[in-house]
Design a protein around this motif. Structure first.
Motif, mmCIF file in Angstrom:
data_model
loop_
_atom_site.group_PDB
_atom_site.id
_atom_site.type_symbol
_atom_site.label_atom_id
_atom_site.label_comp_id
_atom_site.label_asym_id
_atom_site.label_seq_id
_atom_site.Cartn_x
_atom_site.Cartn_y
_atom_site.Cartn_z
ATOM 1 N N ALA A 14 77.016 48.978 59.240
ATOM 2 C CA ALA A 14 76.027 49.006 58.155
ATOM 3 C C ALA A 14 75.210 50.296 58.207
ATOM 4 C CB ALA A 14 75.116 47.786 58.251
ATOM 5 N N ALA A 15 74.909 50.767 59.417
ATOM 6 C CA ALA A 15 74.164 52.020 59.556
ATOM 7 C C ALA A 15 75.008 53.208 59.106
ATOM 8 C CB ALA A 15 73.730 52.203 61.005
ATOM 9 N N LEU A 16 76.288 53.214 59.486
ATOM 10 C CA LEU A 16 77.169 54.315 59.090
ATOM 11 C C LEU A 16 77.434 54.328 57.590
ATOM 12 C CD1 LEU A 16 79.757 54.227 62.020
ATOM 13 C CD2 LEU A 16 77.855 55.827 61.692
ATOM 14 N N MET A 17 77.386 53.163 56.960
ATOM 15 C CA MET A 17 77.558 53.103 55.505
ATOM 16 C C MET A 17 76.383 53.766 54.797
ATOM 17 S SD MET A 17 79.121 49.223 55.239
ATOM 18 C CE MET A 17 79.313 49.147 53.456
ATOM 19 N N ARG A 18 75.238 53.824 55.465
ATOM 20 C CA ARG A 18 74.088 54.567 54.927
ATOM 21 C C ARG A 18 74.199 56.056 55.242
ATOM 22 N NH1 ARG A 18 70.665 52.259 51.143
ATOM 23 N NH2 ARG A 18 70.293 50.074 51.662
ATOM 24 N N ALA A 19 74.787 56.382 56.396
ATOM 25 C CA ALA A 19 74.815 57.776 56.838
ATOM 26 C C ALA A 19 75.869 58.600 56.123
ATOM 27 C CB ALA A 19 75.048 57.824 58.351
ATOM 28 N N ALA A 20 77.038 58.040 55.897
ATOM 29 C CA ALA A 20 78.157 58.799 55.338
ATOM 30 C C ALA A 20 78.372 58.466 53.867
ATOM 31 C CB ALA A 20 79.429 58.514 56.125
ATOM 32 N N ASP A 21 78.937 59.412 53.145
ATOM 33 C CA ASP A 21 79.339 59.154 51.768
ATOM 34 C C ASP A 21 80.509 58.176 51.764
ATOM 35 O OD1 ASP A 21 77.453 60.946 50.732
ATOM 36 O OD2 ASP A 21 78.837 62.640 50.953
ATOM 37 N N VAL A 22 80.650 57.420 50.682
ATOM 38 C CA VAL A 22 81.756 56.465 50.602
ATOM 39 C C VAL A 22 83.084 57.220 50.637
ATOM 40 C CG1 VAL A 22 80.468 54.689 49.382
ATOM 41 C CG2 VAL A 22 81.567 56.507 48.081
ATOM 42 N N GLY A 23 84.007 56.697 51.408
ATOM 43 C CA GLY A 23 85.327 57.297 51.485
ATOM 44 C C GLY A 23 85.396 58.585 52.274
ATOM 45 N N ASP A 24 84.394 58.886 53.096
ATOM 46 C CA ASP A 24 84.384 60.122 53.875
ATOM 47 C C ASP A 24 85.487 60.056 54.937
ATOM 48 O OD1 ASP A 24 83.897 62.286 55.520
ATOM 49 O OD2 ASP A 24 81.724 62.038 55.544
ATOM 50 N N PRO A 25 86.543 60.876 54.824
ATOM 51 C CA PRO A 25 87.650 60.785 55.796
ATOM 52 C C PRO A 25 87.262 61.256 57.193
ATOM 53 C CG PRO A 25 87.999 62.628 54.294
ATOM 54 C CD PRO A 25 86.805 61.886 53.782
ATOM 55 N N PRO A 115 87.327 51.984 53.682
ATOM 56 C CA PRO A 115 85.879 51.729 53.752
ATOM 57 C C PRO A 115 85.452 51.220 55.115
ATOM 58 C CG PRO A 115 87.003 50.061 52.424
ATOM 59 C CD PRO A 115 88.002 51.140 52.684
ATOM 60 N N LEU A 116 84.244 51.598 55.524
ATOM 61 C CA LEU A 116 83.700 51.136 56.792
ATOM 62 C C LEU A 116 83.405 49.645 56.759
ATOM 63 C CD1 LEU A 116 81.230 54.111 57.357
ATOM 64 C CD2 LEU A 116 83.393 53.716 58.558
ATOM 65 N N GLY A 117 83.158 49.150 55.585
ATOM 66 C CA GLY A 117 82.887 47.728 55.374
ATOM 67 C C GLY A 117 82.792 47.472 53.891
ATOM 68 N N LEU A 118 82.731 46.234 53.505
ATOM 69 C CA LEU A 118 82.609 45.864 52.093
ATOM 70 C C LEU A 118 81.543 44.789 51.948
ATOM 71 C CD1 LEU A 118 86.340 45.622 50.934
ATOM 72 C CD2 LEU A 118 84.706 47.426 50.359
ATOM 73 N N TRP A 119 80.688 44.993 50.961
ATOM 74 C CA TRP A 119 79.714 43.977 50.605
ATOM 75 C C TRP A 119 80.318 43.101 49.517
ATOM 76 C CZ3 TRP A 119 75.219 42.960 53.055
ATOM 77 C CH2 TRP A 119 74.709 43.949 53.933
ATOM 78 N N VAL A 190 85.064 45.552 41.244
ATOM 79 C CA VAL A 190 84.772 46.564 42.258
ATOM 80 C C VAL A 190 83.743 47.530 41.678
ATOM 81 C CG1 VAL A 190 85.724 48.300 43.802
ATOM 82 C CG2 VAL A 190 87.128 46.350 43.111
ATOM 83 N N LEU A 191 82.557 47.564 42.265
ATOM 84 C CA LEU A 191 81.442 48.339 41.731
ATOM 85 C C LEU A 191 81.332 49.702 42.407
ATOM 86 C CD1 LEU A 191 78.665 45.596 41.577
ATOM 87 C CD2 LEU A 191 80.134 46.391 39.711
ATOM 88 N N ALA A 192 80.636 50.618 41.735
ATOM 89 C CA ALA A 192 80.314 51.925 42.291
ATOM 90 C C ALA A 192 78.845 51.979 42.687
ATOM 91 C CB ALA A 192 80.632 53.022 41.283
ATOM 92 N N CYS A 193 78.253 50.809 42.873
ATOM 93 C CA CYS A 193 76.848 50.696 43.278
ATOM 94 C C CYS A 193 76.726 49.474 44.169
ATOM 95 C CB CYS A 193 75.944 50.565 42.043
ATOM 96 S SG CYS A 193 76.397 49.212 40.940
ATOM 97 N N GLY A 194 75.516 49.183 44.628
ATOM 98 C CA GLY A 194 75.323 48.009 45.457
ATOM 99 C C GLY A 194 75.594 46.730 44.685
ATOM 100 N N VAL A 195 75.981 45.667 45.389
ATOM 101 C CA VAL A 195 76.302 44.414 44.708
ATOM 102 C C VAL A 195 75.059 43.775 44.103
ATOM 103 C CG1 VAL A 195 78.355 43.920 46.071
ATOM 104 C CG2 VAL A 195 76.117 43.158 46.904
ATOM 105 N N GLU A 219 81.470 49.027 48.414
ATOM 106 C CA GLU A 219 81.322 49.626 49.744
ATOM 107 C C GLU A 219 79.978 50.329 49.864
ATOM 108 O OE1 GLU A 219 84.023 52.930 50.529
ATOM 109 O OE2 GLU A 219 84.442 53.074 48.393
ATOM 110 N N CYS A 220 79.151 50.225 48.836
ATOM 111 C CA CYS A 220 77.809 50.814 48.869
ATOM 112 C C CYS A 220 76.809 49.781 49.390
ATOM 113 C CB CYS A 220 77.386 51.266 47.470
ATOM 114 S SG CYS A 220 78.422 52.558 46.763
ATOM 115 N N PRO A 221 75.844 50.189 50.207
ATOM 116 C CA PRO A 221 74.829 49.257 50.699
ATOM 117 C C PRO A 221 73.966 48.740 49.561
ATOM 118 C CG PRO A 221 74.885 51.279 52.027
ATOM 119 C CD PRO A 221 75.706 51.532 50.803
ATOM 120 N N PRO A 222 73.214 47.676 49.785
ATOM 121 C CA PRO A 222 72.320 47.144 48.759
ATOM 122 C C PRO A 222 71.324 48.195 48.269
ATOM 123 C CG PRO A 222 72.531 45.589 50.573
ATOM 124 C CD PRO A 222 73.207 46.851 51.006
#
Length: 441
Positions: A14-25, A115-119, A190-195, A219-222
């Motif tokens: 959850a912390a890394l989902m805030r730190a990195a851009d979505v899909g950052d290879p 994705p690092l995770g999915l909401w 599948v959204l491009a923003c938080g759920v 895959e974006c945090p809330p």
């Protein structure tokens, strides 16, 4: 008190989902090699492992790791993963990560951009729903034709037990979701923003129905709002979650074609629906078909045959409409072909032309006359004139089909500019709106 390792893994991701851009290879490779907790420690220490730095320097297009690390560090310092997990729980959402029971394993094919995770927010199980799923995508500024076809695909797929995956946008996406809901089938948005963010805002009712019957994914945090880049990166998830993608309607430059490109990269099935050759909103579909990148489909049954099990999910064979002439036997058909349309011919002449004996010809003539195919004339037998079953078009008929003019709601948030809107602008049409809002949910 020792923290449970499962909780630590969720908080680290959850912390890394805030730190990195979505899909950052780059982040994906870092987590794959050192784990989420190891990645967090490296970022906080502002020191990446030496072997990882060497490895990244050997990439085809190496990134500036110092700049990337500084950005990660600044975002990670402001992140509060515990609060994110609590906020999601209060909103009814849940976070899944690789290895979770609900995690769709087909996402692993994305490699470093996985994705690092999915909401998730909804009642449906994502992994189970995506076992048999089809992505239905297309233009936001869809025509009435595109909306109608997308809804038909949604209903047809849903009634056959297939889940519709799409992006929840105006036009084709919304119509496909609504079609699946009408069929009482789960659907995945599948959204491009938080759920917890409803975008477009006018789709609050649609998304509520999806949460009750399907699931909303991001895959974006809330609290994260959409950007143009997130829409394009989001498309890889739509392609990866489904067995195949069908493009219902798309201009030559369209976000739907971006999803199609991801589908081909993942070696999944790609299909396209043909449209009017006069419509710019179908030009992208036609190019996919002409370049043989996509298979032509015209119904949900044909799409299921493409992505389904060989031999089991076959579409019904289409047949030409039967006509009474099909029931005639071979000698009778030969006699019918030998009868002139004008003037007339005697039985002997007809027999010679048909290559039959006079007795067989006379028998066939009697049957054809009784059935109304032929009639007597002063010169012999001739074909009976059949009434037309259609109205001839006026010579002054306009060649260009009428355009469907749609009026946008001035109170609605303007959608992010998409290239398919440019084609609509060149045709003199107004800005896109959700032309399927009147559909049943």
């Amino acid at each position: 008190m020792v923290e449970h390792p499962k909780t630590a893994e969720y908080e680290a991701r959850a912390a890394l989902m805030r730190a990195a851009d979505v899909g950052d290879p780059i982040m994906g490779r870092l987590v794959a090699q050192y784990g989420a907790a190891g990645a967090v420690e490296s970022i906080r220490a502002r020191t990446l492992p030496a072997d990882f730095t060497v490895q990244e320097a050997q990439q085809e297009r190496p990134a500036d790791l110092t700049v990337r690390l500084n950005a990660w560090h600044a975002r990670l310092a402001a992140a509060n993963p515990t609060a994110d997990l609590e906020t999601g729980k209060k909103a009814g959402a849940r976070l899944i990560i690789p290895g979770s029971p609900e995690w769709p394993t087909q996402l692993d094919q994305l490699g470093p951009s996985r994705p690092l995770g999915l909401w998730l927010h909804g009642t449906a199980d994502l992994r189970f729903s995506c076992l048999k799923s089809v992505a239905v995508v297309g233009a936001r500024s869809a025509t009435a034709y595109g909306v109608h076809i997308a809804a038909e695909f949604g209903v047809g797929l849903g009634e056959s037990g297939w889940t519709v995956v799409s992006g929840g946008a105006f036009g084709v996406d919304a119509a496909a979701h609504r079609g699946a809901l009408v069929a009482d089938s789960p659907t995945v948005v599948v959204l491009a923003c938080g759920v917890d963010i409803c975008y477009p805002t006018s789709h609050d009712t649609l998304f509520a129905a999806v949460r009750d019957q399907g699931v909303v994914v991001s895959e974006c945090p809330p609290g994260v709002h959409p950007t143009r880049a997130r829409f394009l990166i989001r498309n890889r998830l739509i392609a990866a979650l489904s067995r195949g993608t069908v493009v219902v309607e798309a201009a030559l430059r369209s976000g739907a074609l971006n999803t199609a490109a991801h589908t081909l990269t993942l070696n999944r099935h790609l299909a396209a629906v043909p449209g009017p050759v006069t419509s710019r909103m179908s030009a992208g579909c036609h190019r996919l078909l002409r370049e043989r990148k996509a298979v032509c489909v015209t119904s949900a049954e044909e799409m299921i045959e493409l992505v389904g099990v060989i031999g089991d999910d076959l579409a019904p064979q289409t047949r030409a409409p039967a006509v009474p002439r099909d029931e005639l036997n071979e000698p009778t058909r030969r006699v019918l072909d030998a009868i002139p349309t004008r003037g007339g011919a005697g039985p002997a002449s007809i027999a010679v032309a048909a290559g039959l004996g006079l007795d067989a010809t006379m028998s066939a003539l009697g049957g054809l006359a009784a059935a109304g195919y032929i009639e007597r004339s002063p010169d012999g037998w001739r074909l009976r004139k059949q009434g037309t079953t259609y109205r001839k078009a006026s010579e002054a008929a306009v060649l260009e089909p009428p355009r469907i003019v749609e009026y946008a709601d001035p109170t609605e948030d303007p959608p992010f500019p998409d290239d398919d809107d440019l084609a609509r602008h060149e045709d003199g049409l107004p800005a896109p709106e959700d032309s399927s809002q009147g559909a049943k949910t």
